[in-house]
Design an enzyme around this catalytic site. Sequence first.
Site, PDB file in Angstrom:
ATOM      1  N   LYS A  95     -10.767  -5.280  -7.623  1.00 37.86           N
ATOM      2  CA  LYS A  95     -12.195  -5.458  -7.291  1.00 37.86           C
ATOM      3  C   LYS A  95     -13.119  -5.033  -8.435  1.00 37.86           C
ATOM      4  CE  LYS A  95     -11.588  -4.865  -2.272  1.00 37.86           C
ATOM      5  NZ  LYS A  95     -10.149  -4.583  -2.160  1.00 37.86           N
TER       6      LYS A  95
ATOM      7  N   ARG B  46       0.500  -3.288   7.039  1.00 39.93           N
ATOM      8  CA  ARG B  46       1.277  -2.452   7.946  1.00 39.93           C
ATOM      9  C   ARG B  46       2.207  -3.170   8.927  1.00 39.93           C
ATOM     10  NH1 ARG B  46      -3.995   1.018   8.956  1.00 39.93           N
ATOM     11  NH2 ARG B  46      -4.776  -1.057   8.419  1.00 39.93           N
TER      12      ARG B  46
ATOM     13  N   THR C 197     -15.599  -5.498   4.402  1.00 36.31           N
ATOM     14  CA  THR C 197     -15.623  -5.509   5.874  1.00 36.31           C
ATOM     15  C   THR C 197     -15.867  -4.107   6.444  1.00 36.31           C
ATOM     16  OG1 THR C 197     -13.223  -5.481   5.759  1.00 36.31           O
ATOM     17  CG2 THR C 197     -14.250  -7.583   6.289  1.00 36.31           C
TER      18      THR C 197
ATOM     19  N   ARG D 123      -2.829  -9.676  12.379  1.00 40.56           N
ATOM     20  CA  ARG D 123      -1.901  -8.960  13.248  1.00 40.56           C
ATOM     21  C   ARG D 123      -1.153  -9.966  14.111  1.00 40.56           C
ATOM     22  NH1 ARG D 123      -2.705  -5.828  10.122  1.00 40.56           N
ATOM     23  NH2 ARG D 123      -3.424  -3.675  10.234  1.00 40.56           N
TER      24      ARG D 123
ATOM     25  N   LYS E  53       0.695  -7.817  -2.916  1.00 38.17           N
ATOM     26  CA  LYS E  53      -0.615  -7.319  -3.363  1.00 38.17           C
ATOM     27  C   LYS E  53      -0.454  -5.885  -3.851  1.00 38.17           C
ATOM     28  CE  LYS E  53      -4.243  -5.979  -0.551  1.00 38.17           C
ATOM     29  NZ  LYS E  53      -5.057  -4.870  -1.046  1.00 38.17           N
TER      30      LYS E  53
ATOM     31  N   ASP F 290       0.840  -1.201   0.000  1.00 39.62           N
ATOM     32  CA  ASP F 290       0.000   0.000   0.000  1.00 39.62           C
ATOM     33  C   ASP F 290       0.872   1.248   0.000  1.00 39.62           C
ATOM     34  OD1 ASP F 290      -2.405  -1.439  -0.088  1.00 39.62           O
ATOM     35  OD2 ASP F 290      -2.341  -1.778   2.070  1.00 39.62           O
TER      36      ASP F 290
ATOM     37  N   ASP G  33     -18.607  -4.627 -13.164  1.00 44.43           N
ATOM     38  CA  ASP G  33     -19.136  -3.916 -14.334  1.00 44.43           C
ATOM     39  C   ASP G  33     -19.988  -4.919 -15.113  1.00 44.43           C
ATOM     40  OD1 ASP G  33     -19.504  -2.087 -16.488  1.00 44.43           O
ATOM     41  OD2 ASP G  33     -17.559  -1.197 -16.068  1.00 44.43           O
ATOM     42  N   ILE G  34     -20.431  -4.561 -16.300  1.00 40.22           N
ATOM     43  CA  ILE G  34     -21.241  -5.511 -17.071  1.00 40.22           C
ATOM     44  C   ILE G  34     -20.343  -6.685 -17.485  1.00 40.22           C
ATOM     45  CG2 ILE G  34     -22.906  -3.780 -17.878  1.00 40.22           C
ATOM     46  CD1 ILE G  34     -21.448  -3.856 -20.616  1.00 40.22           C
ATOM     47  N   PRO G  35     -20.945  -7.877 -17.654  1.00 40.67           N
ATOM     48  CA  PRO G  35     -20.132  -9.076 -17.920  1.00 40.67           C
ATOM     49  C   PRO G  35     -19.132  -8.903 -19.059  1.00 40.67           C
ATOM     50  CG  PRO G  35     -22.382  -9.725 -17.464  1.00 40.67           C
ATOM     51  CD  PRO G  35     -22.382  -8.226 -17.502  1.00 40.67           C
TER      52      PRO G  35
ATOM     53  N   ASP H 248      -5.324  -6.363  -6.842  1.00 40.75           N
ATOM     54  CA  ASP H 248      -6.577  -6.192  -6.106  1.00 40.75           C
ATOM     55  C   ASP H 248      -7.325  -4.971  -6.649  1.00 40.75           C
ATOM     56  OD1 ASP H 248      -8.561  -6.099  -4.195  1.00 40.75           O
ATOM     57  OD2 ASP H 248      -7.260  -5.433  -2.564  1.00 40.75           O
TER      58      ASP H 248
HETATM   59  O1  C5P Z   1      -2.158  -2.885   6.795  1.00 48.53           O
HETATM   60  P1  C5P Z   1      -3.139  -4.019   6.836  1.00 48.53           P
HETATM   61  O2  C5P Z   1      -2.504  -5.345   7.231  1.00 48.53           O
HETATM   62  O3  C5P Z   1      -4.367  -3.703   7.630  1.00 48.53           O
HETATM   63  O4  C5P Z   1      -3.560  -4.172   5.311  1.00 48.53           O
HETATM   64  C1  C5P Z   1      -4.499  -5.083   4.887  1.00 48.53           C
HETATM   65  C2  C5P Z   1      -4.666  -4.976   3.410  1.00 48.53           C
HETATM   66  O5  C5P Z   1      -5.795  -5.773   3.043  1.00 48.53           O
HETATM   67  C3  C5P Z   1      -4.963  -3.579   2.889  1.00 48.53           C
HETATM   68  O6  C5P Z   1      -4.438  -3.477   1.564  1.00 48.53           O
HETATM   69  C4  C5P Z   1      -6.485  -3.523   2.863  1.00 48.53           C
HETATM   70  O7  C5P Z   1      -6.985  -2.646   1.900  1.00 48.53           O
HETATM   71  C5  C5P Z   1      -6.820  -4.956   2.497  1.00 48.53           C
HETATM   72  N1  C5P Z   1      -8.137  -5.410   2.923  1.00 48.53           N
HETATM   73  C6  C5P Z   1      -8.565  -5.381   4.243  1.00 48.53           C
HETATM   74  N2  C5P Z   1      -9.807  -5.846   4.591  1.00 48.53           N
HETATM   75  C7  C5P Z   1     -10.603  -6.328   3.644  1.00 48.53           C
HETATM   76  C8  C5P Z   1     -10.193  -6.376   2.320  1.00 48.53           C
HETATM   77  C9  C5P Z   1      -8.938  -5.894   1.991  1.00 48.53           C
HETATM   78  O8  C5P Z   1      -7.841  -4.964   5.117  1.00 48.53           O
HETATM   79  N3  C5P Z   1     -11.757  -6.817   3.997  1.00 48.53           N
END
Ligand code: C5P
Length: 240
Positions: A62, A215, A123, A185, A33, A10, A65-67, A60
């Site tokens: 996501k 992170r 989420t 984490r 990613k 990121d 759109d239309i098929p 990533d």
């Molecule tokens: O820094 P962190 O470990 O929180 O990053 C998680 C990564 O996964 C980020 O790129 C975030 O956009 C992505 N992500 C997420 N939760 C989701 C889908 C994607 O944290 N439900």
Amino acid sequence: MTNRPIIALDFPSKAEVATFLTQFPADESLFVKIGMELFYEEGPDVVRWLKSLGHDVFLDLKLHDIPNTVEMAMRRLAGLGVDLTCVHAAGGVQMMEAAINGLKAGTPEGKKRPLLLAITQLTSTSEEQMHADQLISVSLEESVIHYAQCAAKAGLDGVVSSAWEVAQIKAATHPEFVSLTPGIRPAGSQVGDQKRVVTPGKAREIGSNFIVVGRPITQSATPYEAYQQIKNEWNGEPND
Ligand code: C5P
């Protein structure tokens, strides 16, 4: 085979990714990613560059759109050599089938088709928001399971979900249906804005197939050490 945690790059530019990667051994093949921020700044060359360094790439973006549009976009992504990508299940079964068809058609001869996962409910969406904004009246959990079943029906390889939903999703689809889980984490680390986090070891116990970690690695003073610790924990190997 050792499973690698997927590192969420990121960062806003290729230059910052390059600086970050100098902290890893040059011959270490990573699974990374690339999200919208980096891709929209740098374009497809950033994928080609990371592939040329020997890394696997989860792009990533996501798609939703239309098929026909999604199918054509997926042809391009398969040709680019991404290893994993994703679409929104809300685009529908037909759109997801078109996505798989596009990936198959765009995969170069002799190469493996990229894995395709679906996003169920983001989420960041609460049950109240889902009711109000999407006018979906079932529970958030039912909606997630339903979208996972739609993805399985369309022939997708799996879904992105919280680790806490993995068992239910596999039970509602099939055991080989892949779960990729962010919100990871290591014990004792900063949670940041993530709410329902699990440790890498817990994600393995719960049955996640891939974990995405941002992170805890990218913001660490010693990213390679942080990566190795998370990788060991994810693989059930001791950290010394
Ligand atoms: O820094 P962190 O470990 O929180 O990053 C998680 C990564 O996964 C980020 O790129 C975030 O956009 C992505 N992500 C997420 N939760 C989701 C889908 C994607 O944290 N439900």
